[in-house]
Design a protein around this motif. Structure first.
Motif, PDB file in Angstrom:
ATOM      1  N   LEU A 192     101.311  45.120  37.655  1.00 20.15           N
ATOM      2  CA  LEU A 192     100.620  43.804  38.321  1.00 20.15           C
ATOM      3  C   LEU A 192     100.625  43.977  39.742  1.00 20.15           C
ATOM      4  CD1 LEU A 192     100.224  40.669  37.980  1.00 20.15           C
ATOM      5  CD2 LEU A 192     102.719  40.466  38.139  1.00 20.15           C
ATOM      6  N   GLN A 193      99.319  43.610  40.343  1.00 20.44           N
ATOM      7  CA  GLN A 193      99.250  43.617  41.731  1.00 20.44           C
ATOM      8  C   GLN A 193      99.188  42.195  41.768  1.00 20.44           C
ATOM      9  OE1 GLN A 193      95.280  45.455  42.020  1.00 20.44           O
ATOM     10  NE2 GLN A 193      96.241  47.193  43.281  1.00 20.44           N
ATOM     11  N   CYS A 194      99.954  41.675  42.837  1.00 21.01           N
ATOM     12  CA  CYS A 194     100.071  40.205  43.142  1.00 21.01           C
ATOM     13  C   CYS A 194      99.284  39.658  44.351  1.00 21.01           C
ATOM     14  CB  CYS A 194     101.744  39.822  43.402  1.00 21.01           C
ATOM     15  SG  CYS A 194     102.476  40.025  41.646  1.00 21.01           S
ATOM     16  N   ALA A 195      99.646  39.585  45.635  1.00 20.81           N
ATOM     17  CA  ALA A 195      98.980  39.112  46.598  1.00 20.81           C
ATOM     18  C   ALA A 195      97.566  39.533  46.760  1.00 20.81           C
ATOM     19  CB  ALA A 195      99.868  39.104  47.717  1.00 20.81           C
ATOM     20  N   GLY A 196      97.184  40.739  46.224  1.00 23.42           N
ATOM     21  CA  GLY A 196      95.869  41.042  46.395  1.00 23.42           C
ATOM     22  C   GLY A 196      94.982  40.618  45.486  1.00 23.42           C
ATOM     23  N   GLY A 197      95.496  39.843  44.150  1.00 18.73           N
ATOM     24  CA  GLY A 197      94.463  39.295  43.447  1.00 18.73           C
ATOM     25  C   GLY A 197      95.028  39.205  41.939  1.00 18.73           C
ATOM     26  N   PHE A 198      96.274  39.380  41.838  1.00 17.02           N
ATOM     27  CA  PHE A 198      96.944  38.932  40.531  1.00 17.02           C
ATOM     28  C   PHE A 198      95.939  39.644  39.478  1.00 17.02           C
ATOM     29  CE2 PHE A 198      97.825  35.587  43.431  1.00 17.02           C
ATOM     30  CZ  PHE A 198      99.331  35.542  43.195  1.00 17.02           C
TER      31      PHE A 198
END
Ligand SMILES: Cc1ncc(COP(=O)(O)O)c(C=O)c1O
Length: 422
Positions: free
Chosen positions: A214-220
């Motif tokens: 899971l990539q969060c701050a970059g685009g969920f």
């Protein structure tokens, strides 16, 4: 100087144009998942203070260990001194982290802990006589923090645009599409791209860094664990270390204790922060495998890791983190997170709008991506008027609550999200 440009405020807030920022709710107390404001509002917190407050605010057990530790001593340096709170937390982290991630280096924030991971990776190779391996490969859409090296590894101009003329070019590969259950066909091309990139750059490459699953701050964005297993193999073949940045995903956010637990692969270095200290104090850890750690053991002092934040291993932070992990393990948090997930998925089904690009959910995170960020520009005030605190950014409206949130509270948050699109 034009006096109209003189900022009226002493307090400089993050990620905002100070000239025309909106009025912010002033919090005077917080309890469980509720923020109490000076003007008498009660807001249900849907984003757990940037995903850190997993046990809720003002938790009696966490408060107690904090006060007990403060009554003994609040801080001593780890340079030349040691203490039990740091020793116990390091041992606990070694126990719960996957594989042989046994060696814990503390620092004061996620960004710094990522910096430490990068330093470890580069020096790992140098200590073995290879100073050429100093590049770090990262993923598209990544976010690893706001310090210079972490901005360089990130891929979001919202955060780094003002420094694009200073940041060096990096080698970046595309994050896989297709979500958690991506078909083999969806993974073929990103794995091939990673393979080609590593083959081309490995003589200069120290490590690959990823936010696992899971990539969060970059685009969920959510991607398949199979990519991590493939990345592990490719890295191993070319003497490239694998770093997991679990600052956002660690401590249950993806439905397992660590996102790493979704795959067989074990990284060489893992970074945790945010929920580690449950929103009480800024602290983070960079955890190295036996192989990485051993490369720093030598009769030459120049092979030691030359890093040492003043507050590393802060006893208050370590005591709270230790207690937070106990709560997580003894109060069956993974079940709570699974339940939160079910509610998010169930209620997201009911949210429909042509403005929406995609709705995604994993563990205790749900996001609605919209076509235009303008769509969300008044969501914050809309939600506050209805007793909910959520701070969307760019084109992402997301929910990442504390795991102790009640069904009633979570359903209210999700209802407000639905009403916004109705
Ligand atoms: C994946 C990831 N890495 C690093 C960071 C930086 O952590 P900090 O804000 O504690 O410096 C963040 C913060 O959002 C993050 O999400």
């Amino acid at each position: 100087m034009d006096s109209s440009l003189t900022p009226p405020e002493n307090l400089w807030y993050p990620y905002v144009q100070m000239k025309n920022r909106p009025e912010y709710p002033e919090i005077v107390r917080a309890e469980g998942c509720i923020l109490f404001t000076r003007d008498g509002r009660e807001l249900i917190d849907g984003i757990s203070s940037w995903w850190s407050v997993i046990h809720g605010y003002n938790h009696p057990a966490l408060n107690k260990v904090l006060v007990d530790q403060a009554n003994r001593f609040s801080h001593v340096m780890l340079g030349g001194l040691t203490h039990q709170p740091a020793q116990l937390l390091a041992a606990k982290l070694a126990e719960i982290c996957p594989g042989d991630l046994n060696h814990v280096f503390f620092s004061d924030s996620g960004s710094v802990a990522v910096e430490v991971a990068v330093k470890m990776a580069i020096q790992f190779h140098r200590n073995q006589g290879n100073s050429e391996k100093r590049r770090i490969i990262s993923l598209s859409g990544a976010y690893h923090g706001d310090t210079f090296k972490t901005m360089e590894l990130g891929d979001d101009s919202d955060f780094t645009g003002a420094f694009s003329h200073v940041l060096p070019d990096t080698v970046r590969v595309n994050v896989p599409k297709g979500g958690y259950n991506a078909e083999e066909a969806d993974l073929k091309s990103p794995i091939a791209e990673l393979q080609d990139t590593v083959v081309r750059h490995h003589p200069q490459t120290a490590a690959l860094i990823v936010e696992p699953i899971l990539q969060c701050a970059g685009g969920f964005r959510i991607y398949s664990p199979a990519y991590l297993d493939a990345a592990r193999e490719i890295c191993d073949r070319h003497n490239v270390l694998l770093i997991y940045d679990e600052v956002a995903t660690g401590f249950g956010r993806t439905g397992r204790l660590f996102a790493a637990n979704h795959a067989n692969a074990v990284p060489d270095i893992m970074v945790i922060g945010k929920a580690l200290t449950a929103g009480y104090l800024g602290h983070a850890a960079t955890i190295a495998s036996n192989k990485v750690y051993r490369a720093f053991l030598s009769n030459e002092s120049s092979k030691a890791l030359m890093h040492g934040p003043t507050y590393m291993g802060n006893p208050l932070a370590c005591a709270v983190a230790f207690e937070g992990i106990r709560l997580f393990q003894e109060e069956n948090y993974l079940e709570k997170i699974n339940h939160i997930h079910q509610l998010i998925v169930q209620e997201f089904e009911k949210i429909c709008s042509e403005k929406i690009v995609e709705k995604r959910a994993i563990g205790g995170m749900g996001v609605i991506e919209v076509k235009s960020s303008a769509t969300l520009s008044n969501f914050r005030s809309f939600a506050i008027e209805r007793g909910v605190w959520i701070r969307p950014f760019a084109s992402y409206l997301y929910v990442m609550p504390a795991y102790v949130i009640s069904d009633e509270q979570l359903l209210k948050i999700l209802r407000v999200m639905r009403e916004f699109f109705d």
